[in-house]
Design a protein around this motif. Structure first.
Motif, mmCIF file in Angstrom:
data_model
loop_
_atom_site.group_PDB
_atom_site.id
_atom_site.type_symbol
_atom_site.label_atom_id
_atom_site.label_comp_id
_atom_site.label_asym_id
_atom_site.label_seq_id
_atom_site.Cartn_x
_atom_site.Cartn_y
_atom_site.Cartn_z
ATOM 1 N N PHE A 37 46.922 -7.303 -9.620
ATOM 2 C CA PHE A 37 45.873 -6.214 -8.869
ATOM 3 C C PHE A 37 46.556 -6.060 -7.672
ATOM 4 C CE2 PHE A 37 42.529 -4.314 -7.119
ATOM 5 C CZ PHE A 37 41.885 -5.357 -5.822
ATOM 6 N N LEU A 76 38.774 -14.313 0.185
ATOM 7 C CA LEU A 76 38.600 -14.731 1.512
ATOM 8 C C LEU A 76 39.765 -14.006 2.654
ATOM 9 C CD1 LEU A 76 36.307 -16.325 3.014
ATOM 10 C CD2 LEU A 76 36.340 -16.523 0.489
ATOM 11 N N MET A 80 37.507 -12.258 5.125
ATOM 12 C CA MET A 80 37.217 -13.008 6.381
ATOM 13 C C MET A 80 38.279 -13.126 7.062
ATOM 14 S SD MET A 80 33.972 -15.384 5.218
ATOM 15 C CE MET A 80 33.393 -15.458 7.211
ATOM 16 N N TYR A 249 31.371 -15.368 16.733
ATOM 17 C CA TYR A 249 30.589 -15.325 15.401
ATOM 18 C C TYR A 249 30.760 -14.164 14.796
ATOM 19 C CZ TYR A 249 27.834 -19.642 16.882
ATOM 20 O OH TYR A 249 27.567 -20.948 17.288
ATOM 21 N N MET A 252 31.227 -13.374 11.020
ATOM 22 C CA MET A 252 29.722 -13.717 10.026
ATOM 23 C C MET A 252 28.949 -12.289 10.006
ATOM 24 S SD MET A 252 29.169 -17.638 10.938
ATOM 25 C CE MET A 252 29.629 -17.446 12.728
ATOM 26 N N VAL A 255 30.517 -9.706 7.715
ATOM 27 C CA VAL A 255 30.306 -10.339 6.281
ATOM 28 C C VAL A 255 28.967 -9.930 5.912
ATOM 29 C CG1 VAL A 255 30.514 -11.861 4.567
ATOM 30 C CG2 VAL A 255 32.268 -11.729 6.144
ATOM 31 N N LEU A 258 28.407 -6.538 5.013
ATOM 32 C CA LEU A 258 29.389 -6.324 3.691
ATOM 33 C C LEU A 258 28.387 -6.958 2.506
ATOM 34 C CD1 LEU A 258 32.124 -5.683 2.517
ATOM 35 C CD2 LEU A 258 32.868 -8.204 2.631
ATOM 36 N N LEU A 341 24.279 -6.029 20.836
ATOM 37 C CA LEU A 341 24.783 -7.040 19.766
ATOM 38 C C LEU A 341 23.586 -7.997 19.325
ATOM 39 C CD1 LEU A 341 26.713 -8.854 18.434
ATOM 40 C CD2 LEU A 341 27.068 -10.102 20.282
ATOM 41 N N GLY A 396 25.403 -17.865 6.094
ATOM 42 C CA GLY A 396 24.076 -18.003 6.928
ATOM 43 C C GLY A 396 23.324 -18.158 5.729
ATOM 44 N N VAL A 400 17.852 -19.769 7.451
ATOM 45 C CA VAL A 400 18.293 -19.858 8.992
ATOM 46 C C VAL A 400 18.419 -18.546 9.443
ATOM 47 C CG1 VAL A 400 20.401 -20.645 10.127
ATOM 48 C CG2 VAL A 400 19.282 -22.112 8.424
ATOM 49 N N GLN A 404 16.640 -16.922 12.668
ATOM 50 C CA GLN A 404 17.130 -16.367 13.731
ATOM 51 C C GLN A 404 16.503 -14.902 14.070
ATOM 52 O OE1 GLN A 404 20.359 -16.740 15.648
ATOM 53 N NE2 GLN A 404 19.419 -18.607 15.434
HETATM 54 C C1 LIG Z 1 40.018 -9.272 -4.618
HETATM 55 C C2 LIG Z 1 38.731 -8.596 -4.797
HETATM 56 C C3 LIG Z 1 37.450 -9.265 -3.768
HETATM 57 C C4 LIG Z 1 36.477 -8.485 -4.092
HETATM 58 C C5 LIG Z 1 35.442 -9.039 -2.910
HETATM 59 C C6 LIG Z 1 33.924 -8.444 -3.419
HETATM 60 C C7 LIG Z 1 32.873 -8.643 -2.521
HETATM 61 C C8 LIG Z 1 32.794 -9.292 -1.651
HETATM 62 C C9 LIG Z 1 31.591 -8.945 -0.581
HETATM 63 C C10 LIG Z 1 30.880 -9.906 0.243
HETATM 64 C C11 LIG Z 1 31.219 -11.333 0.390
HETATM 65 C C12 LIG Z 1 32.631 -11.538 1.074
HETATM 66 C C13 LIG Z 1 32.883 -12.765 1.530
HETATM 67 C C14 LIG Z 1 31.880 -13.980 1.487
HETATM 68 C C15 LIG Z 1 32.164 -14.794 0.315
HETATM 69 C C16 LIG Z 1 32.304 -16.102 0.374
HETATM 70 C C17 LIG Z 1 32.688 -16.857 1.727
HETATM 71 C C18 LIG Z 1 31.596 -17.492 2.405
HETATM 72 C C19 LIG Z 1 31.853 -17.813 3.707
HETATM 73 C C20 LIG Z 1 31.182 -18.413 4.688
HETATM 74 O O1 LIG Z 1 30.138 -18.655 4.262
HETATM 75 S S1 LIG Z 1 31.723 -18.532 6.279
HETATM 76 C C21 LIG Z 1 30.498 -19.792 6.912
HETATM 77 C C22 LIG Z 1 29.226 -18.823 7.253
HETATM 78 N N1 LIG Z 1 28.324 -19.901 8.168
HETATM 79 C C23 LIG Z 1 27.343 -19.257 8.780
HETATM 80 O O2 LIG Z 1 26.989 -18.206 8.763
HETATM 81 C C24 LIG Z 1 26.884 -20.384 9.615
HETATM 82 C C25 LIG Z 1 25.241 -19.964 10.099
HETATM 83 N N2 LIG Z 1 24.845 -20.455 11.378
HETATM 84 C C26 LIG Z 1 24.847 -19.666 12.177
HETATM 85 O O3 LIG Z 1 25.351 -18.315 12.243
HETATM 86 C C27 LIG Z 1 24.600 -20.238 13.788
HETATM 87 O O4 LIG Z 1 24.707 -21.666 13.742
HETATM 88 C C28 LIG Z 1 22.920 -19.873 14.146
HETATM 89 C C29 LIG Z 1 22.109 -20.052 13.019
HETATM 90 C C30 LIG Z 1 23.015 -18.372 14.453
HETATM 91 C C31 LIG Z 1 22.805 -20.699 15.370
HETATM 92 O O5 LIG Z 1 23.919 -20.639 16.296
HETATM 93 P P1 LIG Z 1 23.656 -21.398 17.714
HETATM 94 O O6 LIG Z 1 25.157 -21.003 18.317
HETATM 95 O O7 LIG Z 1 23.413 -22.838 17.364
HETATM 96 O O8 LIG Z 1 22.797 -20.513 18.604
HETATM 97 P P2 LIG Z 1 21.531 -20.688 19.008
HETATM 98 O O9 LIG Z 1 21.556 -21.994 20.150
HETATM 99 O O10 LIG Z 1 20.382 -21.004 17.930
HETATM 100 O O11 LIG Z 1 21.083 -19.558 19.942
HETATM 101 C C32 LIG Z 1 21.100 -18.522 19.263
HETATM 102 C C33 LIG Z 1 21.175 -17.232 20.128
HETATM 103 O O12 LIG Z 1 22.667 -16.693 19.857
HETATM 104 C C34 LIG Z 1 22.460 -15.637 19.344
HETATM 105 N N3 LIG Z 1 23.390 -15.500 18.199
HETATM 106 C C35 LIG Z 1 23.649 -16.221 17.203
HETATM 107 N N4 LIG Z 1 24.466 -15.921 16.384
HETATM 108 C C36 LIG Z 1 24.908 -14.603 16.645
HETATM 109 C C37 LIG Z 1 25.593 -13.803 16.233
HETATM 110 N N5 LIG Z 1 26.614 -14.084 15.130
HETATM 111 N N6 LIG Z 1 26.100 -12.701 16.987
HETATM 112 C C38 LIG Z 1 25.339 -12.330 18.272
HETATM 113 N N7 LIG Z 1 24.340 -13.360 18.581
HETATM 114 C C39 LIG Z 1 24.284 -14.437 17.808
HETATM 115 C C40 LIG Z 1 21.108 -15.570 18.908
HETATM 116 O O13 LIG Z 1 20.641 -14.088 19.003
HETATM 117 C C41 LIG Z 1 20.297 -16.072 20.001
HETATM 118 O O14 LIG Z 1 20.299 -15.561 21.140
HETATM 119 P P3 LIG Z 1 19.004 -15.570 21.881
HETATM 120 O O15 LIG Z 1 18.966 -14.553 23.019
HETATM 121 O O16 LIG Z 1 17.924 -15.676 21.250
HETATM 122 O O17 LIG Z 1 19.133 -17.137 22.679
#
Ligand SMILES: CCCCC/C=C\C/C=C\C/C=C\C/C=C\C/C=C/C(=O)SCCNC(=O)CCNC(=O)[C@H](O)C(C)(C)COP(=O)(O)OP(=O)(O)OC[C@H]1O[C@@H](n2cnc3c(N)ncnc32)[C@H](O)[C@@H]1OP(=O)(O)O
Ligand SMILES: Cc1cc2nc3c(=O)[nH]c(=O)nc-3n(C[C@H](O)[C@H](O)[C@H](O)COP(=O)(O)OP(=O)(O)OC[C@H]3O[C@@H](n4cnc5c(N)ncnc54)[C@H](O)[C@@H]3O)c2cc1C
Length: 627
Positions: A37, A76, A80, A249, A252, A255, A258, A341, A396, A400, A404
């Motif tokens: 591919f 990935l 990613m 972050y 994430m 994606v 996406l 953001l 995510g 959860v 958020q």
């Molecule tokens: C070859 C052919 C290819 C074909 C491909 C075809 C299709 C593909 C298409 C799609 C799929 C593609 C890829 C994916 C597939 C599989 C791979 C998967 C990968 C993964 O899973 S990677 C790991 C992902 N993990 C997560 O997402 C973890 C989730 N947890 C969190 O995000 C955080 O822990 C949390 C839940 C947000 C909490 O974070 P934390 O630091 O504890 O913050 P808090 O103390 O809760 O405060 C929140 C505070 O922070 C702000 N905040 C949090 N996150 C963000 C952010 N991302 N951006 C900006 N701000 C953020 C939030 O707003 C809060 O603000 P406050 O003002 O309220 O305090």
């Protein structure tokens, strides 16, 4: 790309159906196809080639989907690893790593989740301890739960990966940061010293993505391997924090956006398969003197399938709208402007869950609508479900993320009550929170969904405040109210999905031919009416709908199904999936489902011989009472 070359490549792909390969063979086969591919894509992506965009896109679809009933071990790398280099690397790091990654000189993945932590990023245990004497980071997995676990391609494919690790300098933690880590020798592909790698085992789906585990035993990397766009570690160990710790972050969020478009695509594939099959399948005889009807003429079948067409359109329109927001926020971040953001994060935390919840449920409904043949792996509906349902969890977990989004909604509502202006997609929260009389127009129903969201958000804030007044801590109050916090986020997400779908279609309607405009707006009407009926409880509670109005909505819904029926096959044909992409005995364009089912059945290794060797080994002695 000329048809012949594509077909010849397709020809190379004709091997034993993946269903009959072992776990190991599936992986090996998907590597073979992925290399094919990418080699071919690169040849089609030759700058001098005047390859028509659509052909290239079609080609990507054909070979991607023809090679994967599951996803690729390279997934990935594209989705990613490269975006993280782009979003988290300095200009110098981007310059160096992007060239190697784009040319496939290296294959990467994104290693964040650990055996012990997926959701709670701040709980990740992989350590990156800075050694100023050698200007190196020491990567270490202190306990089993700190092993990276899940990253796609990590087990045997990738030789580099982005590792999200906790940065320690002089014993002090500075939070989670991205590190570029070589995990395998570029010549021998052997794991480097101090690195343990392996595969996590068979899964519901994603069985060719090569999800793996990774453990470090005091593995050293140079200082320049920390991606330092958003935060830096100087040679002497001075830590320079970024403007916002959440910028790490960023991949994430990308994606999650996406995934909304990916759900549109997956749902379109599934409903194309199910609807085409429903057009050729005849069953039962409601009218004794007439032939068996197409099952597509059963209104219950239309109810199962037409909403999937409309939902795919809705997710696509919302995804394109969200991409625009993502890009503009990304440009703002590049110039240090962070104030949009939180809204992007909140939107992604609503639309990724709702699109995956709906798509997963509707893909399963497409499978169930195809009877026994829908249960065949050769139909490719089960695999499509397996891919879609994973998105409920990865990037995510949905609960959860909805919580958020609720954080942002509660903050916006409390601010609004105190007189602070609301903006962007939450501005409607300042609007009228009552519906004096039900308005059954499309815009009227969308307005009712906004009122439902306002009322759910305001009432859950009241619950939170009452709990806190009763002496509960904010955290305990939040947990107690969390079921209704997610419900408030879902209501907000619904309101966004509906209003964006309608407004984006209105924008496009002006340039459509009248017949096409009519059909596409019928789908918008169907989508809005379907969800008003699905959420009739909320409409009764908050939108002054009466039983007479509900009766009217039901009749309108039935009439819409009948109106869409004549164009149903044309609507899925318009998704323009080639047979190789659908990869389905039931969904092929020629409608020869029975012949294809038989052709695929004959590929079963069991059909290579009329009598299986177990007859003589076990059955015959057993039946003769000799075992
Ligand atoms: C070859 C052919 C290819 C074909 C491909 C075809 C299709 C593909 C298409 C799609 C799929 C593609 C890829 C994916 C597939 C599989 C791979 C998967 C990968 C993964 O899973 S990677 C790991 C992902 N993990 C997560 O997402 C973890 C989730 N947890 C969190 O995000 C955080 O822990 C949390 C839940 C947000 C909490 O974070 P934390 O630091 O504890 O913050 P808090 O103390 O809760 O405060 C929140 C505070 O922070 C702000 N905040 C949090 N996150 C963000 C952010 N991302 N951006 C900006 N701000 C953020 C939030 O707003 C809060 O603000 P406050 O003002 O309220 O305090
Ligand atoms: C197919 C697939 C591919 C993946 N690929 C990758 C990859 O390439 N790279 C990578 O780093 N990761 C990857 N992941 C991991 C994925 O990101 C995590 O599975 C996801 O973040 C959820 O974390 P977890 O599995 O540890 O579940 P946990 O975080 O343990 O959550 C388990 C359950 O607990 C509940 N829960 C947890 N936290 C809360 C909370 N705060 N409030 C309420 N309920 C809560 C939810 O019901 C949740 O489903 C992949 C996962 C899958 C399924």
């Amino acid at each position: 790309m000329d048809e012949q070359k594509v077909l010849s490549i397709k020809g190379l792909l004709d091997d034993t159906p993946e269903e009959y390969l072992s776990h190991k063979e599936k992986y090996e086969n998907s590597i073979r196809k992925s290399v094919l591919f990418y080699k071919t894509l690169h040849s089609t992506e030759d700058e001098n080639m005047s390859v028509d965009e659509k052909t290239k896109l079609n080609f990507r679809n054909i070979v991607t989907s023809a090679i994967f009933k599951d996803n690729s071990p390279f997934m990935l790398h594209n989705s990613m690893f490269i975006p993280t280099i782009m979003g988290q690397g300095t200009d110098e790091q981007r310059e160096y790593w992007m060239k190697r990654a784009k040319n496939m000189e290296i294959i990467g993945t994104y290693a964040q989740t650990e055996l012990g932590h997926g959701t709670f990023i701040r709980g990740l245990e992989t350590q990156a301890t800075y050694d100023p004497d050698t200007e190196e980071f020491v990567l270490h997995s202190p306990v089993l739960s700190s092993y990276k676990w899940w990253p796609g391609g990590l087990a045997h494919t990738a030789n580099y990966c982005i590792v999200m690790a906790r940065l320690y300098i002089k014993g002090k933690s500075h939070g989670i940061h991205p590190f570029m880590v070589q995990i395998r020798d570029e010549e021998t592909h052997m794991p480097l010293p101090g690195i343990k790698l392996g595969e996590i085992g068979a899964k519901l789906g994603f069985n060719t993505v090569n999800n793996g585990f990774l453990g470090f035993e005091n593995h050293r990397i140079s200082r320049d391997r920390m991606l330092m766009k958003n935060a830096q570690v100087l040679k002497d160990g001075t830590f320079v924090a970024g403007s916002n710790s959440k910028l790490t972050y960023g991949t994430m969020v990308y994606v999650r956006v996406l995934i909304v478009s990916n759900m549109a695509n997956m749902l379109a594939k599934a409903v194309t398969i199910a609807l085409r099959y429903s057009a050729i399948r005849r069953q039962s005889q409601p009218k004794p003197d007439e032939p068996e009807p197409q099952i597509l003429d059963y209104v219950t079948q239309q109810h199962k399938l037409f909403i999937a067409i409309a939902s795919s359109h809705a997710f696509y329109m919302n995804a394109m709208w969200l991409w625009e927001i993502y890009y503009s926020v990304s440009l703002q971040l590049a110039s240090g402007k962070l104030d949009n953001l939180p809204e992007l994060h909140a939107l992604a935390c609503c639309l990724k869950p709702l699109s995956t919840i709906d798509a997963t449920a509707m893909i399963e409904k497409c499978r169930l609508a195809c009877g026994g043949h829908g249960y065949m792996l050769s139909a490719n509906l089960a695999q499509t479900y397996g891919l879609a349902t994973a998105a409920y969890t990865y990037e995510g977990e949905n609960t959860v993320l909805l919580l958020q989004a609720a954080r942002s909604l509660v903050k916006a509502w409390v601010g609004h009550v105190k007189g602070r202006p609301l903006k962007g997609t939450m501005a409607y929260l300042a609007g009228d929170s009552t519906v004096k009389a039900w308005d059954g127009s499309i815009d009227g129903i969308i307005q009712s969904f906004k009122v439902v969201a306002i009322r759910k958000i305001s009432s859950v804030v009241k619950i939170l405040q009452d709990y806190e007044k009763s002496g509960l801590s904010p955290e305990d109050a939040w947990n107690k109210a969390s079921v209704f916090l997610t419900a408030a986020s879902e209501a907000h997400g619904r309101a966004v999905l509906l209003s964006v779908y309608k407004s984006e279609m209105d924008k496009r309607a002006a340039v459509l031919s009248p017949p096409l405009r009519k059909v596409l707006l019928q789908l918008v009407d169907l989508y809005v009416t379907y969800w008003a009926l699905e959420k009739v409880g909320d409409m009764l509670l908050y939108a002054s709908i009466t039983d007479k109005d509900v009766d009217e909505l039901q009749r309108r819904y039935i009439e819409l199904l009948a109106a869409i029926r004549p164009n149903a096959v044309g609507l899925v044909d318009a998704f323009d999936f080639r047979d190789e992409i659908l990869n389905s005995t039931l969904g092929a364009y020629d409608g020869r489902a029975y012949e294809r089912l038989m052709e695929e059945a004959m590929k079963s290794p069991l059909n290579a011989e009329p009598v299986n060797q177990t007859f003589h080994k076990y059955l015959k002695p057993f039946m003769r009472g000799k075992l």
